[in-house]
Design a protein around this motif. Structure first.
Motif, short mmCIF file in Angstrom:
data_model
loop_
_atom_site.label_atom_id
_atom_site.label_comp_id
_atom_site.label_asym_id
_atom_site.label_seq_id
_atom_site.Cartn_x
_atom_site.Cartn_y
_atom_site.Cartn_z
N UNK A 195 -22.91 -6.42 -2.02
CA UNK A 195 -22.14 -5.18 -2.17
C UNK A 195 -21.77 -4.98 -3.64
N UNK A 196 -21.39 -6.04 -4.33
CA UNK A 196 -21.08 -5.93 -5.76
C UNK A 196 -22.27 -5.38 -6.52
N UNK A 197 -23.46 -5.91 -6.24
CA UNK A 197 -24.66 -5.42 -6.92
C UNK A 197 -24.85 -3.92 -6.67
N UNK A 198 -24.68 -3.49 -5.43
CA UNK A 198 -24.87 -2.07 -5.11
C UNK A 198 -23.84 -1.21 -5.84
N UNK A 199 -22.59 -1.63 -5.83
CA UNK A 199 -21.53 -0.83 -6.45
C UNK A 199 -21.66 -0.81 -7.97
N UNK A 200 -21.90 -1.96 -8.57
CA UNK A 200 -21.93 -2.07 -10.03
C UNK A 200 -23.21 -1.49 -10.63
N UNK A 201 -24.34 -1.80 -10.03
CA UNK A 201 -25.62 -1.45 -10.65
C UNK A 201 -26.18 -0.10 -10.24
N UNK A 202 -25.66 0.52 -9.17
CA UNK A 202 -26.18 1.83 -8.79
C UNK A 202 -25.17 2.94 -9.00
N UNK A 203 -23.89 2.64 -8.83
CA UNK A 203 -22.87 3.68 -8.95
C UNK A 203 -22.99 4.74 -7.86
N UNK A 204 -23.62 4.37 -6.75
CA UNK A 204 -23.84 5.32 -5.65
C UNK A 204 -23.34 4.71 -4.35
N UNK A 205 -23.11 5.53 -3.34
CA UNK A 205 -22.72 4.99 -2.03
C UNK A 205 -23.81 4.07 -1.48
N UNK A 206 -23.41 3.17 -0.59
CA UNK A 206 -24.34 2.24 0.03
C UNK A 206 -23.91 2.02 1.48
N UNK A 207 -24.76 1.34 2.22
CA UNK A 207 -24.44 0.99 3.61
C UNK A 207 -24.68 -0.50 3.77
N UNK A 208 -23.66 -1.21 4.27
CA UNK A 208 -23.76 -2.63 4.58
C UNK A 208 -24.04 -2.75 6.07
N UNK A 209 -25.08 -3.50 6.41
CA UNK A 209 -25.41 -3.74 7.82
C UNK A 209 -25.38 -5.23 8.10
N UNK A 210 -24.89 -5.56 9.26
CA UNK A 210 -24.78 -6.94 9.71
C UNK A 210 -25.42 -7.04 11.09
N UNK A 211 -26.38 -7.95 11.24
CA UNK A 211 -27.04 -8.16 12.53
C UNK A 211 -26.88 -9.61 12.92
N UNK A 212 -26.33 -9.87 14.12
CA UNK A 212 -26.14 -11.23 14.58
C UNK A 212 -26.14 -11.29 16.09
N UNK A 213 -26.34 -12.50 16.61
CA UNK A 213 -26.33 -12.68 18.06
C UNK A 213 -24.96 -12.33 18.60
N UNK A 214 -24.94 -11.65 19.73
CA UNK A 214 -23.67 -11.23 20.32
C UNK A 214 -22.89 -12.39 20.91
#
Length: 163
Positions: free
Chosen positions: A51-70
């Motif tokens: 997330x830091x990379x997305x915020x710092x290096x793009x300056x644009x909105x992003x989407x974080x997705x998490x996939x895991x066993x229920x």
């Protein structure tokens, strides 16, 4: 095996990194991965870096997705993804010992079992995967994994900052 997929929209604001960490901790706990487990600490650190990379290096909105066993008892892979609207490829950097940044992708490479990126629409998706161990990894093993990342000598277990 049932896979749980959740996502969080990230604004281009450095304060979003802390919000993403808190969100990830709560989602992991909801799947049975408690906050004090080394796996959770590793995953939260990976969320922080991506997330830091997305915020710092793009300056644009992003989407974080998490996939895991229920179900936590199921051995599975946890996948983190950050999609952003910038088409520039992520470039691992070689940071010197005094640099305060530039180690994020090296840390991701050292902690994740796999990572990569792919173009997505007008942007890209950076992802990493961590295999859930059949038996919980002890704090010493987790600390050795983090300390093995180049440039992280002196890292304190459970901390987010190298000294």
């Amino acid at each position: 095996m049932q896979v749980l997929q959740v996502q969080l929209e990230i604004r281009p604001d450095p304060a979003e990194v802390g919000r993403a960490r808190r969100w990830a901790r709560s989602r992991l706990a909801g799947s049975g991965i408690e906050a004090d487990e080394p796996l959770a600490e590793t995953l939260v650190l990976l969320v922080s870096e991506l997330v830091t990379n997305a915020v710092v290096h793009t300056g644009r909105p992003a989407v974080l997705r998490l996939s895991l066993a229920a179900v936590a008892a199921e051995v599975a892979t946890v996948r983190l993804e950050v999609a952003d609207a910038c088409d520039r490829a992520p470039v691992p950097r070689c940071a010197d010992g005094d640099a305060t940044g530039g180690r994020g992708l090296a840390l991701v490479d050292g902690l994740a079992d796999r990572w990569g990126w792919s173009p997505e629409g007008a942007g890209k998706r950076i992802w990493c995967e961590v295999d859930r161990p059949e038996e919980a990894e002890g704090p010493e093993a987790a600390c050795r994994r983090v300390a093995a990342c180049e440039g992280y000598e002196g890292l304190v277990y459970g901390a987010y900052e190298a000294v």
